[in-house]
Write an enzyme that holds these catalytic residues in place. Structure first.
Site, PDB file in Angstrom:
ATOM      1  N   ASN A  12       0.829  -1.197   0.000  1.00 45.12           N
ATOM      2  CA  ASN A  12       0.000   0.000   0.000  1.00 45.12           C
ATOM      3  C   ASN A  12       0.873   1.262   0.000  1.00 45.12           C
ATOM      4  OD1 ASN A  12      -2.334   1.526   0.085  1.00 45.12           O
ATOM      5  ND2 ASN A  12      -3.229   0.348   1.759  1.00 45.12           N
ATOM      6  N   PHE A  13       0.241   2.389  -0.221  1.00 46.78           N
ATOM      7  CA  PHE A  13       0.870   3.717  -0.132  1.00 46.78           C
ATOM      8  C   PHE A  13       2.060   3.888  -1.080  1.00 46.78           C
ATOM      9  CE2 PHE A  13      -0.835   2.794   4.202  1.00 46.78           C
ATOM     10  CZ  PHE A  13      -1.960   3.608   4.086  1.00 46.78           C
ATOM     11  N   LEU A  14       1.970   3.264  -2.242  1.00 51.71           N
ATOM     12  CA  LEU A  14       2.981   3.526  -3.272  1.00 51.71           C
ATOM     13  C   LEU A  14       2.793   4.963  -3.737  1.00 51.71           C
ATOM     14  CD1 LEU A  14       4.962   2.914  -5.636  1.00 51.71           C
ATOM     15  CD2 LEU A  14       3.000   1.994  -6.879  1.00 51.71           C
ATOM     16  N   THR A  38      -4.266  -3.299  -4.247  1.00 50.19           N
ATOM     17  CA  THR A  38      -5.394  -2.769  -5.013  1.00 50.19           C
ATOM     18  C   THR A  38      -4.933  -1.498  -5.708  1.00 50.19           C
ATOM     19  OG1 THR A  38      -6.104  -1.567  -3.041  1.00 50.19           O
ATOM     20  CG2 THR A  38      -7.263  -3.627  -3.535  1.00 50.19           C
ATOM     21  N   LEU A  53      -7.057  -0.616   2.877  1.00 45.13           N
ATOM     22  CA  LEU A  53      -7.161   0.807   3.209  1.00 45.13           C
ATOM     23  C   LEU A  53      -6.838   1.660   1.992  1.00 45.13           C
ATOM     24  CD1 LEU A  53      -5.282   0.697   6.606  1.00 45.13           C
ATOM     25  CD2 LEU A  53      -7.727   0.461   6.181  1.00 45.13           C
TER      26      LEU A  53
END
Ligand SMILES: CCCCCCCCCCCCCC(=O)SCCNC(=O)CCNC(=O)[C@H](O)C(C)(C)COP(=O)(O)OP(=O)(O)OC[C@H]1O[C@@H](n2cnc3c(N)ncnc32)[C@H](O)[C@@H]1OP(=O)(O)O
Length: 457
Positions: A168-170, A204, A457
């Site tokens: 996440n948070f790329l 995602t 998230l």
């Protein structure tokens, strides 16, 4: 039909054929072909033109000692860093980067407003590793210009449990876009995760990549319609007046489910049991152990207690007259910063997280008319209350995906379909498509609902 339209139709038919008629893959108008994914075509992911025959790992089994212990080379004046998110200064670097460069809507009016409390919750779940909070800094100035993170999770894909990570948070700084830094970051985090003997990942993205295992649609339930309208988040339909719209979305003053109360530590074991029973229906699920369950539903930031406005996770249970817990739901807060608005600076946003109910557990077939009616009625009551609680927590809109059993309550509770779709991906794992709660025409699929039971998230 014009020549151009004809061409478009031919193109569409070609794509449909490639995907075995799976329209869900067509969420992005201009799709690249597999050969054009210069990076992704080299990775162990399901190809766009592949029809999955058997579920399971893609690469041969490897061991960590086959993986280099050296970071990938970085070009120019860039250097790797491992971000210590327990260090206030470094954490600030991450949210400065994300707050200014993470997902924005097309007109650049809204931006996620990440906070320390949000990161403490989302990046420091049990088993978290500092080594998996990967940053890139400019060597000379030490400015953080890119970030990507992983957390360990136990996934279940249908009947198989797969030790994985969630990515996440790329984020790459706007001024460094299009320079192919992303593939290097993905390879570096893969290396670091592989060194820990983990070979699979879930992630995602709104972007289409090879190849989504499921696609869900975002939906929005206005809680404070006039503010949403003032900031341009919702538009006034031509046939309606402001007062009509406000009336349409006005929720009752108080919740109505008897026995509804905030979840407490003493409830954890019982709720987890109910939750596991409920989750067993879905095909893509994150299994939570005791510590993870506590973390994800009660949060891990003690300081939040003294500053309720920074609260991130909200969990509630329904305790029946016999003292048993029949239902549970949770939502989290991740506000938007509003750009270019002199009155409103922030938009409160609630996101539906996980929930469980015993309403249909007694039925052998959850899709039978009786089971469906029982769950629909219960979920409508619970989620209406969730909206009321979110409104009371100063949230202006409540977002949900079409995942889980959400399709049952979205329309009755006035969740409008959004423009956005969320694609779910598995790295190094082939899986048959999983229903995402939308039909071919992208409307809510109240019959099949969704078999996605994981919330990212
Ligand atoms: C076992 C462990 C495995 C762990 C790893 C598992 C995989 C994890 C995968 C990551 C899951 C992340 C989950 C999230 O956090 S999703 C959130 C993504 N972040 C944002 O949307 C924030 C705003 N945008 C940005 O910061 C940049 O636009 C990003 C960083 C997205 C791309 O920056 P930029 O525009 O400057 O691109 P490039 O020149 O460096 O690189 C171009 C290549 O990158 C491919 N690309 C573009 N967007 C994405 C994307 N969202 N996932 C995967 N790949 C993506 C693209 O197709 C192309 O490859 P190819 O088309 O040539 O093949």
């Amino acid at each position: 039909m014009s020549g151009e339209q004809n061409e478009k139709l031919t193109e569409l038919l070609k794509l449909l054929k490639l995907n075995n008629g799976d329209l869900s893959k067509l969420t992005q108008e201009q799709r690249k072909e597999m050969k054009d994914y210069k990076f992704w075509k080299t990775q162990p992911v399901t190809r766009l033109d592949e029809s999955v025959q058997k579920e399971g790992p893609i690469d041969r089994k490897k061991t960590p000692d086959e993986i280099s212990d050296q970071p990938l080379p970085l070009l120019g004046d860039f250097e790797w860093c491992t971000v210590d998110v327990t260090d206030q200064k470094q954490l600030e670097d991450v949210f400065l980067l994300l707050n200014e460069n993470y997902v924005e809507d097309r007109d650049a009016t809204f931006r996620f407003k990440y906070t320390r409390e949000f990161f403490n919750w989302s990046l420091r779940s049990p088993g978290w590793k500092q080594d998996w909070h990967v940053g890139v800094r400019v060597g000379s100035t030490k400015k953080l210009v890119a970030f990507i993170s992983a957390i360990p999770v136990n996934l279940r894909v249908r009947d198989n449990t797969v030790r994985s990570v969630e990515i996440n948070f790329l984020c790459v700084h706007k001024q460094l876009r299009g320079k192919r830094l992303t593939p290097v970051m993905i390879k570096e985090i893969t290396r670091r995760v592989n060194r820990c003997d983990i070979w699979y990942a879930l992630y995602t993205s709104g972007t289409i990549l090879p190849s989504p295992v499921s696609v869900c649609r975002y939906t929005h339930r206005p809680l404070n319609w006039s503010k949403l309208h003032d900031v341009g988040f919702t538009h006034m339909p031509s046939h309606a007046t402001r007062n009509q719209m406000i009336a349409k979305y006005t929720l009752p003053k108080a919740t109505s489910t008897e026995g509804l109360r905030p979840m407490e530590e003493k409830d954890l074991d019982e709720v987890r049991l109910l939750f596991e029973k409920y989750q067993s229906r879905f095909d893509l699920v994150q299994n939570f152990d005791e510590a993870e369950f506590k973390h994800w539903f009660l949060g891990n930031d003690e300081k939040t207690a003294s500053n309720p406005s920074s609260k991130v996770i909200y969990s509630y249970v329904v305790e029946n007259q016999n003292g048993q817990i029949s239902d549970f739901f949770s939502f989290y807060s991740l506000p938007f910063t509003i750009l270019n608005n002199s009155v409103h600076k922030e938009l409160g946003i609630g996101y539906l997280f996980y929930y469980a109910s015993d309403a249909d557990l007694e039925y052998a077939d959850r899709f039978s008319p009786e089971a469906t009616a029982a769950l629909k009625e219960r979920l409508c009551g619970l989620m209406n209350d969730a909206c009321i609680l979110a409104r009371d927590a100063k949230m202006d809109v409540f977002n949900a995906l079409t995942s889980q059993d959400n399709a049952l309550f979205l329309e009755p509770l006035k969740f409008g379909p959004g423009d956005g779709f969320l694609n779910f991906y598995l790295f190094n794992y082939r899986a048959f498509p999983i229903t995402g709660g939308i039909k071919d025409d992208k409307s809510y699929d109240t019959v099949k609902r969704s078999n996605v039971g994981v919330v990212m998230l």
